[in-house]
Design a protein around this motif. Structure first.
Motif, short mmCIF file in Angstrom:
data_model
loop_
_atom_site.label_atom_id
_atom_site.label_comp_id
_atom_site.label_asym_id
_atom_site.label_seq_id
_atom_site.Cartn_x
_atom_site.Cartn_y
_atom_site.Cartn_z
N HIS A 60 -29.50 -6.97 -18.93
CA HIS A 60 -28.87 -8.36 -18.63
C HIS A 60 -27.42 -7.57 -18.88
N HIS A 61 -27.23 -6.69 -19.67
CA HIS A 61 -25.73 -6.05 -19.95
C HIS A 61 -25.27 -5.48 -18.55
N ILE A 62 -26.33 -4.73 -17.87
CA ILE A 62 -25.62 -3.87 -16.86
C ILE A 62 -25.49 -5.00 -15.49
N VAL A 63 -26.39 -5.84 -15.28
CA VAL A 63 -26.35 -6.59 -14.33
C VAL A 63 -25.12 -7.51 -14.26
N GLU A 64 -24.48 -7.64 -15.29
CA GLU A 64 -23.20 -8.70 -15.68
C GLU A 64 -22.10 -7.63 -16.07
N SER A 65 -22.21 -6.55 -15.92
CA SER A 65 -21.08 -5.55 -16.27
C SER A 65 -20.16 -5.36 -15.03
N ASP A 66 -19.11 -4.53 -15.20
CA ASP A 66 -18.01 -4.34 -14.16
C ASP A 66 -18.33 -2.99 -13.37
N MET A 67 -19.73 -2.58 -13.39
CA MET A 67 -20.23 -1.49 -12.55
C MET A 67 -20.08 -2.10 -11.28
N PRO A 68 -19.95 -1.09 -10.14
CA PRO A 68 -19.82 -1.45 -8.74
C PRO A 68 -21.01 -2.18 -8.14
N GLU A 69 -21.11 -2.91 -7.25
CA GLU A 69 -22.11 -3.60 -6.94
C GLU A 69 -23.34 -2.68 -6.45
N SER A 70 -23.12 -1.67 -5.94
CA SER A 70 -24.21 -0.85 -5.37
C SER A 70 -24.86 0.05 -6.65
N GLU A 71 -24.10 0.02 -7.75
CA GLU A 71 -24.73 0.53 -9.09
C GLU A 71 -25.54 -0.42 -9.73
N GLU A 90 -32.53 -1.85 -6.24
CA GLU A 90 -33.24 -0.74 -6.00
C GLU A 90 -32.97 0.62 -7.20
N ARG A 91 -31.74 0.52 -7.46
CA ARG A 91 -31.21 1.57 -8.27
C ARG A 91 -31.84 1.12 -10.00
N LEU A 92 -31.49 0.05 -10.28
CA LEU A 92 -31.97 -0.59 -11.53
C LEU A 92 -33.53 -0.24 -11.85
N VAL A 93 -34.16 -0.42 -10.71
CA VAL A 93 -35.76 -0.19 -10.86
C VAL A 93 -35.87 1.23 -11.19
N GLN A 94 -35.19 2.14 -10.59
CA GLN A 94 -35.34 3.72 -10.97
C GLN A 94 -34.96 3.86 -12.43
N LEU A 150 -39.91 -3.25 -11.13
CA LEU A 150 -39.67 -4.19 -10.40
C LEU A 150 -39.50 -5.60 -10.74
N GLN A 151 -40.84 -5.76 -11.36
CA GLN A 151 -41.23 -7.25 -12.12
C GLN A 151 -40.09 -7.67 -13.12
N ARG A 152 -39.80 -6.65 -14.01
CA ARG A 152 -38.84 -7.05 -15.00
C ARG A 152 -37.34 -7.24 -14.40
N ILE A 153 -36.94 -6.06 -13.78
CA ILE A 153 -35.75 -6.11 -13.31
C ILE A 153 -35.50 -7.58 -12.28
N THR A 154 -36.32 -7.96 -11.50
CA THR A 154 -36.34 -9.22 -10.69
C THR A 154 -36.17 -10.50 -11.80
N HIS A 155 -36.57 -10.32 -12.91
CA HIS A 155 -36.65 -11.49 -13.84
C HIS A 155 -35.25 -11.32 -14.43
N VAL A 156 -34.63 -10.27 -14.67
CA VAL A 156 -33.34 -10.06 -15.26
C VAL A 156 -32.49 -10.67 -14.12
N MET A 157 -32.38 -10.15 -13.07
CA MET A 157 -31.35 -10.75 -12.03
C MET A 157 -31.48 -12.07 -11.79
N ASN A 158 -32.76 -12.70 -12.16
CA ASN A 158 -32.63 -14.22 -11.85
C ASN A 158 -32.13 -14.98 -13.02
N SER A 159 -32.12 -14.47 -14.01
CA SER A 159 -31.26 -14.91 -15.35
C SER A 159 -29.99 -14.49 -15.62
#
Length: 507
Positions: free
Chosen positions: A282-293, A297-301, A257-266
């Motif tokens: 970083h690639h996933i967060v800015e990809s064209d995957m649906p927002e739910s993906e 919560e999902r990225l932490v898993q 969670l700490q790492r994903i939060t950091h990624v989503m803030n950059s």
């Protein structure tokens, strides 16, 4: 009196329901026609007994049942096991052959259902896995080679600090720190995750213990899936007293969670502007995957799975190979002779992964280590959601989970004579095609191991660095073969629980 009556009625209902369920499973279930132990077919408690109370031993009971009942057996009320190397590729199929679903009850209790590995639906699994694949492809590993060299130099440097000091070093911790730092480097940027595990004076044993504690209690979490969900809501102070096993799940989640939060803030775009490499997340967060993906919560898993899986099996294989290199002087001598030219000039001159792949004896050691450490030892059941599967005279119904263990494939004496003996030479010269057929440390099919190229690159480089002719002078300390040979199947294979790992002195 009324309360007593009500309890009696309730007890009677439970007994009748349980009896009816057992009768259905034994005589009317679509799997009733398959051979196997009636006790295993009647209740999942049979499996739970071997995996929890005895400790990761059900795979050996499945082996015994195959010897008694044949190549296809029912191993619990819902699942089949096949022991037939010719049929492996019919279970672990590629997507162009048929869809292959994950078994939804299998591993559900670890609380990582939204990660790509345990995604049930075939199509959704492909959508979740596809954005990850470029980071683990051979081209992706080639881009990562400078980081692998940097991490290998770091580990060598840290180990040299113990030269001549008669300090006992646990290689399991050192290699767990090494592989953990590398998978963090893939998932997140170098500056995003703080200190290296390798910077810790004792190579971050907490990281090693965190993952292995989760694995050792895998039967609890899978047998009682609700536990994993409950412990995430319990304060750690209470959890430590009431259910210390669950604490590891919370801690791994906190790290992710700490790492994903950091990624989503950059922003990945900001990284590109500073010429920093864009990480996997970083690639996933800015990809064209649906927002739910792309939800936290999902990225932490997803992060939990990648961090733990990217650490444990690779580190385990390096430690396994290291033991035999250090324990058998003839193996070490042959390896050093092969590495003499390839590693001449290290670290100014660095071999590529392709260079190391050409070193036949090094790769033979790695193959034999993966064969006897099995990769993932636990069966990985697959489900055909659309078509029945025909195995000889048996038709496996649509929706039935069926699996095989790499342990069965890798210890087949008709393919690997004297299968429990570590013998790299079996991989040299003319090789029986059956050896390649049975060699499945990374599984096969559309759900094969995502990180196999990364694992092979890590293992090849660090073994070459540590055991080159002018490398470190490592000497085993109070370590024997029982400290590495597999005794338990906790999803990942483990040696005896009393093992202190592969320990060395550095002369």
């Amino acid at each position: 009196m009324e309360d007593t009556f009500n309890l009696t009625v309730l007890g009677g209902v439970i007994v009748l329901y349980s009896l009816g369920l057992v009768i259905y499973r034994l005589y009317f279930s679509p799997l009733a026609k398959f051979p196997g132990s009636k006790l295993a077919a009647a209740t999942g408690w049979y499996e739970f007994y071997f995996d929890y109370w005895i400790g990761g031993k059900y795979v050996f009971e499945i082996e015994r049942m195959h010897q008694v009942y044949g190549p296809i057996i029912r191993i619990n009320p819902h699942e089949l096991s096949i022991r037939d190397p010719d049929f492996y590729n019919e279970i672990y199929v590629t997507e162009n052959k048929r869809r292959s679903n994950h078994y939804d009850l299998f591993a559900r209790g670890i609380g990582m259902d939204e990660s790509h590995i345990v995604t049930v639906d075939h199509n959704l699994h492909r959508k979740r896995r596809k954005p990850l694949e470029p980071f683990f492809s051979r081209a992706g590993i080639a881009r990562l080679e400078p980081a692998l060299v940097e991490m290998s130099l770091k580990l060598e440097s840290r180990l040299r600090q113990y030269e001549g000091k008669h300090t006992v070093v646990t290689l399991d911790h050192a290699f767990s720190a090494f592989s953990g730092d590398i998978i963090r480097r893939v998932c997140f940027n170098k500056d995003d995750f703080g200190d290296l595990f390798m910077d810790h004076p004792d190579f971050s044993p907490d990281w090693y213990n965190l993952i292995h504690n989760i694995l050792r209690h895998f039967p609890v979490f899978t047998g009682f899936p609700l536990i994993a969900r409950i412990v995430t809501y319990i304060p750690e102070s209470i959890l430590l007293k009431a259910f210390p096993q669950g604490q590891s799940l919370n801690r791994l989640k906190d790290v992710a969670l700490q790492r994903i939060t950091h990624v989503m803030n950059s922003k990945a775009t900001e990284l590109k502007d500073t010429h920093r490499e864009v990480s996997l997340f970083h690639h996933i967060v800015e990809s064209d995957m649906p927002e739910s993906e792309r939800s936290p919560e999902r990225l932490v898993q997803e992060a939990q799975v990648l961090l733990s899986a990217g650490t444990v099996t690779t580190a385990r294989t390096i430690a396994f190979a290291s033991f035999y290199i250090l324990a058998r002087s003839e193996i070490k001598a042959k390896l050093q002779a092969e590495l003499r030219d390839a590693m001449d000039g290290w670290p100014e001159k660095v071999p590529t992964f392709m260079d190391l792949e050409r070193l036949q004896y090094l790769q033979a050691i790695i193959k034999e280590s993966l064969r006897l450490s099995y990769g993932i030892m636990h069966r990985l059941p697959r489900v055909s959601p659309d078509l029945p599967i025909q195995y000889k005279d048996f038709t496996i119904p649509v929706g039935t989970p069926v699996g095989m263990s790499s342990y069965f494939m890798h210890t087949d004496p008709t393919v690997y004579p004297d299968p429990m003996t570590f013998r790299p030479e079996r991989w040299l010269g003319a090789i029986d095609p059956a050896m390649h057929r049975n060699y499945v440390p990374f599984t096969r099919g559309s759900r094969n191991c995502l990180g196999m190229n990364l694992a092979m690159a890590e293992i090849s480089l660090i073994l070459a660095v540590l055991y080159r002719p002018n490398g470190l002078k490592l000497e085993l300390y109070e370590t024997d073969e029982t400290d590495v040979m597999i005794a338990h199947d906790f999803m990942a294979p483990m040696p005896k629980v009393t093992s202190k790992g592969v320990r060395v002195l550095i002369r």
